[in-house]
Motif scaffolding. Structure first.
Motif, PDB file in Angstrom:
ATOM      1  N   ARG A  32      46.965  10.095  14.242  1.00 54.05           N
ATOM      2  CA  ARG A  32      47.442  11.370  13.629  1.00 54.05           C
ATOM      3  C   ARG A  32      46.685  11.748  12.343  1.00 54.05           C
ATOM      4  N   GLU A  33      46.766  10.521  11.441  1.00 54.62           N
ATOM      5  CA  GLU A  33      45.919  10.598  10.192  1.00 54.62           C
ATOM      6  C   GLU A  33      44.547  10.669  10.650  1.00 54.62           C
ATOM      7  N   VAL A  34      43.728  10.307  11.567  1.00 52.42           N
ATOM      8  CA  VAL A  34      42.565  10.594  11.880  1.00 52.42           C
ATOM      9  C   VAL A  34      42.275  12.005  12.326  1.00 52.42           C
ATOM     10  N   ASN A  35      43.222  12.769  13.202  1.00 49.77           N
ATOM     11  CA  ASN A  35      43.187  14.069  13.545  1.00 49.77           C
ATOM     12  C   ASN A  35      43.413  14.982  12.335  1.00 49.77           C
ATOM     13  N   ALA A  36      44.219  14.385  11.307  1.00 47.48           N
ATOM     14  CA  ALA A  36      44.477  15.423  10.313  1.00 47.48           C
ATOM     15  C   ALA A  36      43.437  15.266   9.413  1.00 47.48           C
ATOM     16  N   ARG A  37      42.640  14.264   9.233  1.00 51.04           N
ATOM     17  CA  ARG A  37      41.264  14.208   8.190  1.00 51.04           C
ATOM     18  C   ARG A  37      40.129  15.091   8.956  1.00 51.04           C
ATOM     19  N   ASP A  38      40.125  14.760  10.089  1.00 55.73           N
ATOM     20  CA  ASP A  38      39.139  15.632  10.950  1.00 55.73           C
ATOM     21  C   ASP A  38      39.420  17.272  10.574  1.00 55.73           C
ATOM     22  N   ASP A  39      40.571  17.604  10.861  1.00 54.65           N
ATOM     23  CA  ASP A  39      41.127  18.904  10.787  1.00 54.65           C
ATOM     24  C   ASP A  39      40.664  19.410   9.468  1.00 54.65           C
ATOM     25  N   GLN A  40      41.135  18.623   8.536  1.00 55.81           N
ATOM     26  CA  GLN A  40      40.809  19.035   6.822  1.00 55.81           C
ATOM     27  C   GLN A  40      39.393  19.376   6.514  1.00 55.81           C
ATOM     28  N   ASP A  41      38.598  18.344   6.993  1.00 55.02           N
ATOM     29  CA  ASP A  41      37.077  18.073   6.806  1.00 55.02           C
ATOM     30  C   ASP A  41      36.200  19.119   7.645  1.00 55.02           C
ATOM     31  N   MET A  42      36.686  19.415   8.825  1.00 53.93           N
ATOM     32  CA  MET A  42      36.152  20.408   9.639  1.00 53.93           C
ATOM     33  C   MET A  42      36.452  21.980   9.293  1.00 53.93           C
ATOM     34  N   HIS A  43      37.505  22.121   8.872  1.00 52.39           N
ATOM     35  CA  HIS A  43      38.130  23.540   8.530  1.00 52.39           C
ATOM     36  C   HIS A  43      38.277  23.909   7.021  1.00 52.39           C
ATOM     37  N   ARG A  44      37.470  23.258   6.098  1.00 52.36           N
ATOM     38  CA  ARG A  44      37.600  23.677   4.981  1.00 52.36           C
ATOM     39  C   ARG A  44      36.531  24.771   4.658  1.00 52.36           C
ATOM     40  N   GLU A  45      36.819  25.755   3.607  1.00 54.23           N
ATOM     41  CA  GLU A  45      35.864  26.761   3.520  1.00 54.23           C
ATOM     42  C   GLU A  45      34.631  26.601   3.333  1.00 54.23           C
ATOM     43  N   VAL A  46      34.525  25.672   2.186  1.00 58.07           N
ATOM     44  CA  VAL A  46      33.083  25.211   1.636  1.00 58.07           C
ATOM     45  C   VAL A  46      32.501  24.049   2.426  1.00 58.07           C
ATOM     46  N   ASP A  47      31.316  24.411   2.972  1.00 58.03           N
ATOM     47  CA  ASP A  47      30.418  23.325   3.481  1.00 58.03           C
ATOM     48  C   ASP A  47      31.193  22.534   4.516  1.00 58.03           C
ATOM     49  N   PRO A  48      32.037  22.862   5.249  1.00 51.49           N
ATOM     50  CA  PRO A  48      32.721  22.018   6.316  1.00 51.49           C
ATOM     51  C   PRO A  48      31.890  20.940   7.270  1.00 51.49           C
ATOM     52  N   LEU A  49      32.471  20.035   7.655  1.00 54.68           N
ATOM     53  CA  LEU A  49      31.679  19.196   8.487  1.00 54.68           C
ATOM     54  C   LEU A  49      31.409  19.847   9.876  1.00 54.68           C
ATOM     55  N   ARG A  50      29.986  19.611  10.113  1.00 53.76           N
ATOM     56  CA  ARG A  50      29.462  20.069  11.343  1.00 53.76           C
ATOM     57  C   ARG A  50      28.307  19.590  11.648  1.00 53.76           C
ATOM     58  N   GLN A  51      27.837  19.732  12.817  1.00 52.23           N
ATOM     59  CA  GLN A  51      26.502  19.089  13.307  1.00 52.23           C
ATOM     60  C   GLN A  51      25.359  20.044  12.929  1.00 52.23           C
TER      61      GLN A  51
END
Ligand code: DC
Length: 223
Positions: free
Chosen positions: A175-194
């Motif tokens: 759950r923690e891994v999924n929550a962190r992915d969600d926060q890092d990939m969906h933030r407004e500024v420079d989200p994680l993406r390939q």
């Protein structure tokens, strides 16, 4: 021309340890940029500030109250916060969460990205993080997107925790891994993406050594 290698990917993909090994074999320095966000997160926690208060966190950074520096001791990174070596304090789970929270703020990112770009300008370096290939080093010699399934990442995290005697249930870790992915990939500024020109390396079903070898051969092919 300095050789620059960008390795991005989600939490728990093994970026730090793999990057350490790859950089060592190439004889270049490794900058773990997550450690810099962790140092800012630690600073905010220590001051008892609200992690959700973007205005206060931004003001702190703009006033120079959270200065992050990096130095190397025998090739190993030491991370400094306002001159204090905080390397041993930044690995805690709650500091990772604080880092993920403050990394959403443009002022924090601006301060750290500038520092990272300065460091990689004059020397060959491998940087790992979330936005290296997309923002920090858009012209990096080699870009890798290192990932693994959430299940595989949670499984590895569980093994690390068990070694320390921590019995947190697998479901909570996942759950923690999924929550962190969600926060890092969906933030407004420079989200994680390939990055479009990044090579995907999926380490779900390969060993540490195989992952290192895969990255080294991508570097060799691009050099
Ligand atoms: O890689 P790590 O777990 O040490 O990173 C901690 C947090 O810092 C991560 O959740 C997101 C943020 N981060 C970032 O936004 N950009 C980077 N280049 C590195 C980390």
């Amino acid at each position: 021309m300095p050789l620059t290698i960008a390795i991005d990917g989600p939490v728990g993909a093994g970026k730090s340890t793999i990057s350490d090994e790859v950089a060592q074999r190439l004889g270049i320095l490794h900058l773990d940029t997550g450690a810099m966000y962790r140092a800012v997160g630690l600073c905010v926690m220590r001051r008892g500030m609200d992690l959700q208060d973007e205005a206060a966190v931004s003001a702190l950074c703009e006033a120079g109250g959270a200065q992050v520096d990096v130095r190397y001791e025998n090739g190993a990174q030491r991370t400094l916060l306002n001159g204090e070596d905080v390397t041993s304090f930044i690995r805690a789970q709650e500091v990772g969460q604080a880092a993920s929270a403050v990394s959403r703020y443009a002022a924090v990112r601006k301060m750290l990205v500038r520092r990272q770009q300065e460091m990689a300008k004059s020397q060959s370096m491998l940087l790992d993080g979330r936005d290296i290939g997309t923002v920090v080093l858009p012209h990096a010699t080699v870009k890798i997107y290192l990932t693994a399934s959430a299940q595989a990442r949670a499984q590895r995290r569980m093994l690390q925790l068990r070694e320390k005697g921590d019995e947190t249930p697998f479901e909570d870790i996942l759950r923690e891994v999924n929550a962190r992915d969600d926060q890092d990939m969906h933030r407004e500024v420079d989200p994680l993406r390939q990055a479009e020109d990044a090579v995907l390396v999926d380490s779900s079903n390969i060993t540490f050594e195989e992952t290192v070898e895969a990255i080294l051969s991508i570097v060799e092919a691009k050099k």
